[in-house]
Design an enzyme around this catalytic site. Structure first.
Site, PDB file in Angstrom:
ATOM      1  N   GLY A 234       0.835  -1.201   0.000  1.00  0.00           N
ATOM      2  CA  GLY A 234       0.000   0.000   0.000  1.00  0.00           C
ATOM      3  C   GLY A 234       0.865   1.245   0.000  1.00  0.00           C
TER       4      GLY A 234
ATOM      5  N   GLU B 170      -8.017  -2.711 -26.838  1.00  0.00           N
ATOM      6  CA  GLU B 170      -7.484  -3.865 -26.100  1.00  0.00           C
ATOM      7  C   GLU B 170      -6.237  -4.430 -26.812  1.00  0.00           C
ATOM      8  OE1 GLU B 170      -7.634  -5.067 -23.327  1.00  0.00           O
ATOM      9  OE2 GLU B 170      -7.037  -7.169 -23.474  1.00  0.00           O
TER      10      GLU B 170
ATOM     11  N   LYS C 157       0.260  -8.110 -11.606  1.00  0.00           N
ATOM     12  CA  LYS C 157      -1.039  -8.680 -11.965  1.00  0.00           C
ATOM     13  C   LYS C 157      -2.174  -8.033 -11.180  1.00  0.00           C
ATOM     14  CE  LYS C 157      -3.617 -11.682 -14.090  1.00  0.00           C
ATOM     15  NZ  LYS C 157      -3.922 -11.320 -15.487  1.00  0.00           N
TER      16      LYS C 157
HETATM   17  O1  M6R Z   1      -7.663  -7.347 -11.848  1.00  0.00           O
HETATM   18  P1  M6R Z   1      -8.290  -6.293 -12.705  1.00  0.00           P
HETATM   19  O2  M6R Z   1      -9.105  -6.876 -13.813  1.00  0.00           O
HETATM   20  O3  M6R Z   1      -9.096  -5.302 -11.916  1.00  0.00           O
HETATM   21  O4  M6R Z   1      -7.085  -5.517 -13.354  1.00  0.00           O
HETATM   22  C1  M6R Z   1      -7.302  -4.379 -14.135  1.00  0.00           C
HETATM   23  C2  M6R Z   1      -6.064  -4.016 -14.924  1.00  0.00           C
HETATM   24  O5  M6R Z   1      -4.997  -3.748 -14.082  1.00  0.00           O
HETATM   25  C3  M6R Z   1      -5.656  -5.136 -15.902  1.00  0.00           C
HETATM   26  O6  M6R Z   1      -6.697  -5.495 -16.748  1.00  0.00           O
HETATM   27  C4  M6R Z   1      -4.438  -4.697 -16.735  1.00  0.00           C
HETATM   28  O7  M6R Z   1      -4.803  -3.660 -17.588  1.00  0.00           O
HETATM   29  C5  M6R Z   1      -3.869  -5.895 -17.499  1.00  0.00           C
HETATM   30  N1  M6R Z   1      -2.462  -6.015 -17.264  1.00  0.00           N
HETATM   31  C6  M6R Z   1      -4.076  -5.816 -18.960  1.00  0.00           C
HETATM   32  O8  M6R Z   1      -3.570  -6.930 -19.624  1.00  0.00           O
END
Ligand code: M6R
Length: 607
Positions: free
Chosen positions: A99, A479, A602
């Site tokens: 955090g 995307e 991630k």
């Molecule tokens: O876990 P989340 O779906 O909330 O994450 C959102 C974004 O951080 C995520 O989709 C990010 O843009 C990816 N690395 C794209 O491939």
């Protein structure tokens, strides 16, 4: 971001901490560290880069403590190096943190005035000195923890060990997730249940403001005022084999190929095959109570919202708007009681998305979430949860979760449209039938698409690239561009094809690769004209369309890929596949770390 772990046991804990840190690497991989406690001494070992570097550190084998904490870092304050790596320790206390401490500068000033010397550039180190300072006051243990927590502003999940508390770890949560695990003669703390899964399937979660004292044979939970709490223990289902790469070189490649199965599983969860109907058990609201839908997410999840906006406009009479979570959370929003807020997140832990949800909850709005991780904070704190059922996604680039998010959104929209009588029964059934064909079509598109590998060479050599589309295909263009830039570090821009002439056309130069998404829908002819405009200015166009007897009437297209045929609504699922592969092969050619691209993580648990 960052991942934290803590174990208190009747045996040495360092190797179990290392194993859990490997599972937490999706949260950050700039540096890693571990601290254990033995005979009243805190030992700390830290390394730059991956957990495997930490594991190779020869000092690790001397760590024999039965209580310990570990950390993987995604740098916020201070460059990624060993000094800034966590844990941060004094002689008496060691802390790992996920955090941001927003008042760290003020606290640091105060602590420096009290004679504390700081070693790192991190915000976290103030916690170490703050605790050390509070220890001088000889408060009761629990009260000094409370006092320390009350002085911190910002977001955190913490795990803390103390040199004079041989069997104990303190865990605390505000904003960032924290799970507690129950084991035989040992107990655990972790940023998620996944990191604890190989040790236990019994988990409790801390809510915001809560803290806990974890001992080997006892766990106590407290609320924000230090009042003792009883916690529910949840039993997790185990599905460890899904975390394996199998014969694949990268999780991303495996996750792309898994998509026919993951969408089949998801369809099976929501579609009643016998009656050709969609089931959402326990949908908590009456359709007449909803007149507007607001879709919120970040990154790829936001792109799925963008696709869904088109579907809602096409198929329902609802008003719809979409928002990027980090924007939504700070705007003056009009909260109305017939709004339904839908939060889309693979991890279910994205800090901005969670904050947006929290804001809606505080305004008593109807909240639903579409998540992959069903034990996540976003799932737990929304009124209604729709899982995407695609299994763990490990590659940082979201692939199968994107298809899963679009799928659940589409299924939800279809059902709402039918219930609101915006489409009739025949059309509803027809659309469900087309949906059931989708896994086969995705599989065919994956199997037959074999040009991309050679095409990717042109992208890796280019200075930049563009992805163009109209309507639903514009969302997929965004995307595709995101995937390419995050994995192969090639500049890529997604743009509405019709908007090029208002500025971006100036970027087009000889040999620049441009991906044009032009399925044969109502936009087709317009998009093909826009494609001609970029070709005329020297672009090397990769056209992605669907199979048709009609030849594309256009000259000088560099490459063409034809995906399978499906309805207009479902085309985004198929158009996405070649773009995922383009990003994968481009990064492979460049020799980059595909599952862990630089500067990313991630699960994005900082704002
Ligand atoms: O876990 P989340 O779906 O909330 O994450 C959102 C974004 O951080 C995520 O989709 C990010 O843009 C990816 N690395 C794209 O491939």
């Amino acid at each position: 971001m960052c991942g934290i772990i803590g174990i208190t046991s009747n045996k040495p804990v360092s190797s179990a901490i290392i194993n859990s840190l490997k599972k937490l690497e999706y949260r950050g991989y700039d540096s890693a560290g571990i601290a254990t406690l033995s005979d009243g001494f805190i030992n700390e070992v830290k390394s730059e880069g991956r957990v495997e570097n930490l594991e190779k550190n020869t000092n690790i084998k001397n760590m024999i403590g039965h209580v310990g904490i570990g950390h993987v870092r995604w740098a916020t304050h201070g460059i990624p190096n060993t000094i800034n790596a966590h844990p941060h320790s004094s002689e008496s206390v060691s802390v790992v943190h996920n955090g941001i401490i927003e008042n760290s500068t003020t606290l640091k000033k105060y602590l420096v005035s009290k004679g504390h010397k700081f070693k790192s550039q991190t915000d976290t180190e103030v916690i170490v000195h703050l605790i050390t300072e509070l220890q001088k006051e000889k408060n009761d243990f629990k009260n000094s923890i409370l006092k320390m927590l009350n002085q911190l502003e910002g977001s955190f999940a913490l795990a803390i060990i103390f040199n004079d508390q041989p069997d104990l770890i303190v865990g605390a949560r505000r904003g960032s997730p924290l799970a507690v695990g129950y084991g035989p003669n040992e107990n655990y703390l972790g940023s998620d249940s996944y990191s604890l899964k190989s040790m236990t399937n019994k988990i409790s979660y801390l809510n915001d403001g809560e803290f806990c004292i974890v001992k080997r044979n006892q766990i106590e939970f407290f609320d924000v005022n230090g009042i003792k709490l009883n916690k529910k223990i949840l039993k997790l289902s185990s599905n460890e084999q899904n975390y394996d790469k199998g014969d694949y070189k990268h999780f991303m490649a495996k996750e792309i190929d898994e998509q026919p199965i993951t969408i089949q599983n998801c369809i099976r969860e929501y579609i009643d095959n016998i009656n050709n109907d969609i089931n959402f058990y326990n949908f908590p609201w009456k359709m007449n109570d909803i007149s507007s839908v607001i879709l919120i997410g970040c990154g790829t999840a936001y792109h799925s919202c963008l696709v869904a906006k088109h579907w809602i406009e096409e198929l329902t009479s609802l008003d719809v708007s979409i928002d990027i979570a980090s924007e939504f959370r700070y705007r003056k929003n009009r909260f109305k009681k017939d709004n339904l807020y839908i939060f889309v997140s693979q991890s279910g832990e994205t800090a901005d998305t969670y904050a947006a949800l929290d804001l809606c909850n505080k305004n008593n709005m109807k909240t639903a979430s579409i998540v992959n991780v069903i034990e996540s904070s976003i799932a737990r704190d929304s009124n209604f949860v729709l899982p995407i059922h695609c299994g763990p996604e490990i590659g940082v680039a979201s692939t199968k979760a994107f298809l899963g998010q679009m799928l659940v959104l589409y299924i939800l929209i279809l059902k709402i449209s039918y219930l609101k009588k915006d489409i009739n029964k025949n059309l509803y059934i027809e659309k469900i039938k087309s949906l059931k064909e989708l896994p086969k079509l995705v599989e065919k598109t994956i199997l037959t698409e074999n040009k991309i590998q050679s095409i990717s060479g042109t992208f890796t050599e280019a200075k930049g690239s563009m992805f163009l589309g109209r309507g639903l295909s514009y969302s997929i263009a965004l995307e595709g561009a995101l995937k390419l830039k995050e994995l192969s570090y090639i500049h890529a821009e997604g743009y509405p094809a019709g908007e090029m002439k208002h500025g971006p056309l100036a970027l087009i130069e000889d040999g620049m690769p441009v991906v044009v998404l032009a399925p044969r829908d109502d936009y087709y002819k317009k998009t093909i004209s826009n494609m001609q405009e970029v070709i005329a200015r020297g672009a090397k166009v990769l056209l992605i369309t669907n199979k048709s007897k009609e030849e594309v009437v256009s000259e000088n297209i560099w490459e063409k890929i034809e995906v399978e045929n499906t309805s207009y609504d479902l085309m985004p699922f198929l158009l996405t596949i070649p773009l995922q592969k383009l990003a994968y092969y481009s990064a492979l050619k460049k020799g980059y770390d595909i599952d862990k691209p630089r500067n990313l993580a991630k699960s994005v648990t900082v704002e």
